[in-house]
Design an enzyme around this catalytic site. Structure first.
Site, PDB file in Angstrom:
ATOM      1  N   TYR A  55      72.825 -31.738 -13.817  1.00 55.09           N
ATOM      2  CA  TYR A  55      73.384 -31.220 -15.074  1.00 55.09           C
ATOM      3  C   TYR A  55      74.389 -32.213 -15.652  1.00 55.09           C
ATOM      4  O   TYR A  55      75.385 -32.537 -15.003  1.00 55.09           O
ATOM      5  CB  TYR A  55      74.070 -29.862 -14.876  1.00 55.09           C
ATOM      6  CG  TYR A  55      73.146 -28.727 -14.487  1.00 55.09           C
ATOM      7  CD1 TYR A  55      71.759 -28.872 -14.523  1.00 55.09           C
ATOM      8  CD2 TYR A  55      73.649 -27.501 -14.091  1.00 55.09           C
ATOM      9  CE1 TYR A  55      70.922 -27.822 -14.172  1.00 55.09           C
ATOM     10  CE2 TYR A  55      72.819 -26.444 -13.733  1.00 55.09           C
ATOM     11  CZ  TYR A  55      71.452 -26.618 -13.771  1.00 55.09           C
ATOM     12  OH  TYR A  55      70.625 -25.567 -13.412  1.00 55.09           O
ATOM     13  N   ARG A 154      62.402 -22.811  -8.138  1.00 53.30           N
ATOM     14  CA  ARG A 154      61.085 -23.113  -8.721  1.00 53.30           C
ATOM     15  C   ARG A 154      60.041 -23.481  -7.662  1.00 53.30           C
ATOM     16  O   ARG A 154      59.162 -24.292  -7.908  1.00 53.30           O
ATOM     17  CB  ARG A 154      61.218 -24.224  -9.772  1.00 53.30           C
ATOM     18  CG  ARG A 154      62.114 -23.788 -10.913  1.00 53.30           C
ATOM     19  CD  ARG A 154      62.110 -24.746 -12.046  1.00 53.30           C
ATOM     20  NE  ARG A 154      62.817 -25.966 -11.698  1.00 53.30           N
ATOM     21  CZ  ARG A 154      63.077 -26.922 -12.549  1.00 53.30           C
ATOM     22  NH1 ARG A 154      62.693 -26.829 -13.795  1.00 53.30           N
ATOM     23  NH2 ARG A 154      63.721 -28.008 -12.182  1.00 53.30           N
ATOM     24  N   GLN A 179      65.689 -19.421  -6.701  1.00 53.04           N
ATOM     25  CA  GLN A 179      66.126 -19.351  -8.099  1.00 53.04           C
ATOM     26  C   GLN A 179      64.885 -19.424  -8.974  1.00 53.04           C
ATOM     27  O   GLN A 179      64.085 -20.347  -8.833  1.00 53.04           O
ATOM     28  CB  GLN A 179      67.050 -20.531  -8.444  1.00 53.04           C
ATOM     29  CG  GLN A 179      68.500 -20.255  -8.163  1.00 53.04           C
ATOM     30  CD  GLN A 179      69.431 -21.217  -8.910  1.00 53.04           C
ATOM     31  OE1 GLN A 179      69.026 -21.948  -9.801  1.00 53.04           O
ATOM     32  NE2 GLN A 179      70.690 -21.195  -8.539  1.00 53.04           N
ATOM     33  N   LEU A 211      67.872 -14.553 -21.273  1.00 54.15           N
ATOM     34  CA  LEU A 211      67.610 -14.437 -22.713  1.00 54.15           C
ATOM     35  C   LEU A 211      66.578 -15.472 -23.169  1.00 54.15           C
ATOM     36  O   LEU A 211      66.490 -15.804 -24.351  1.00 54.15           O
ATOM     37  CB  LEU A 211      68.920 -14.603 -23.515  1.00 54.15           C
ATOM     38  CG  LEU A 211      70.039 -13.607 -23.158  1.00 54.15           C
ATOM     39  CD1 LEU A 211      71.268 -13.835 -24.016  1.00 54.15           C
ATOM     40  CD2 LEU A 211      69.558 -12.167 -23.294  1.00 54.15           C
ATOM     41  N   ASN A 298      77.437 -10.483 -22.962  1.00 52.91           N
ATOM     42  CA  ASN A 298      76.446 -10.448 -21.883  1.00 52.91           C
ATOM     43  C   ASN A 298      76.968  -9.756 -20.620  1.00 52.91           C
ATOM     44  O   ASN A 298      76.222  -9.081 -19.915  1.00 52.91           O
ATOM     45  CB  ASN A 298      75.951 -11.859 -21.567  1.00 52.91           C
ATOM     46  CG  ASN A 298      75.151 -12.451 -22.718  1.00 52.91           C
ATOM     47  OD1 ASN A 298      74.763 -11.734 -23.640  1.00 52.91           O
ATOM     48  ND2 ASN A 298      74.914 -13.746 -22.686  1.00 52.91           N
TER      49      ASN A 298
END
Length: 332
Positions: A55, A154, A179, A211, A298
């Site tokens: 990230y 994944r 995840q 979302l 949220n």
């Protein structure tokens, strides 16, 4: 937030909503906003903060770590998770070799200024590395005190099962969690494959993108606004997804869901997040927010969860028409 659930069948207690740092930390938002978001989350009872070495090329970890340090929060009150796979440009700086798992995690801990993470995730499967090597390296970093648990991200159900079998065979540590992306428009894996794994081997689900990268926020009803994630250059794929035929159908379904949200006294995003939480195999849902207002909204999904009765869930299913076949699928 009173809701704490076990991560899979491990003893680790995580807040049912966590804060993710993908796209936002070190990228879309300033460090000040990042600190504001973490403070709101922590003060609302969130204990889970998720990041990854990839990230913002490591910057997200740096920001997360410095906020934790600045705030002086007790390390033992936090659950910090990071993910390894894409570490650097060199061939040896990516993948899930023993070398990269150990060096990559050391790099993450330096950036986070932490002695250990609570869960280290393999950020995708690695067909170039034997499963035994991956499980052995993950067991090693846990035994060295660099992580408490490990998980996958994944991975297919078959790959997770293989990791579990290898761990059992050699008396090593199996993964506790997967995840996975999960939202109103993506259901198969989390509703059919993962519950089976949860009951068989205790692997829980930590889900992301509730979302659908903002598609469910309602802000794309009339095209793509300039301030949104889909307008960023590297998110061309998201823009294409929104303006496609399938994207338009999804926007229509969201319009049909709005009356249900109104009746329950919540917003569409709150309905969507509560809908993810109702799934029994889901241990925690990671939220990604770029503004304090968005995060506060949220987090309000917790209040909506008790209203997700089987009747409401059926109503939503009748609009979506994409329910995968599975035996049991909601928390009543």
């Amino acid at each position: 937030m009173k809701q704490m659930w076990n991560l899979g069948k491990s003893g680790l207690r995580v807040s049912c909503l966590g804060l993710g740092t993908w796209v936002t930390f070190g990228g879309q938002i300033s460090d000040e906003v990042a600190e504001r978001l973490m403070t709101i989350a922590y003060e609302s009872g969130v204990n889970l903060f998720d990041t990854a070495e990839v990230y913002a090329a490591g910057k997200a970890e740096v920001i997360l770590g410095s906020i934790i340090k600045k705030k002086g929060w007790r390390r033992s009150s936090l659950v910090i998770t990071t993910k390894l796979y894409w570490g650097g440009k060199a061939e040896t700086e990516r993948g899930l070799s023993r070398k990269h798992i150990i060096e990559g995690l050391k790099g993450s801990l330096q950036r986070l200024q932490l002695e250990y993470v609570d869960v280290v995730f393999a950020n995708r499967p690695d067909s170039n590395t034997p499963m035994e090597e991956i499980v052995r390296a993950m067991t090693h970093v846990i035994n060295q005190g660099m992580a408490m648990y490990w998980g996958t991200s994944r991975w297919s159900a078959m790959e997770i099962m293989e990791a579990y079998s290898v761990a059992r065979q050699f008396n090593m540590i199996p993964p506790v969690c997967e995840q996975a992306e999960y939202h109103l428009f993506q259901r198969e894996k989390v509703e059919v494959q993962l519950p089976e794994l949860y009951h068989k081997i205790g692997v829980g689900a930590m889900t992301w993108s509730p979302l659908a990268c903002g598609i469910i926020s309602g802000k794309y009803g009339n095209g793509v606004p300039e301030s949104s994630r889909a307008s960023l250059k590297c998110y061309q794929w998201l823009k294409e997804r929104i303006v496609s035929e399938e994207g338009r159908k999804q926007q229509n379904k969201l319009k049909d869901l709005s009356p249900i949200a109104e009746r329950l006294g919540c917003t569409l995003p709150q309905l969507a997040v509560a809908w993810c939480l109702r799934n029994e195999g889901v241990s925690s849902v990671l939220l990604g927010s770029s503004t304090p207002e968005q995060l506060i909204e949220n987090l309000g999904a917790i209040q909506v969860l008790p209203k997700m009765t089987s009747h409401v869930v059926n109503e939503i299913d009748n609009i979506l028409r994409n329910k995968p076949y599975s035996k049991k699928d909601y928390r009543s």
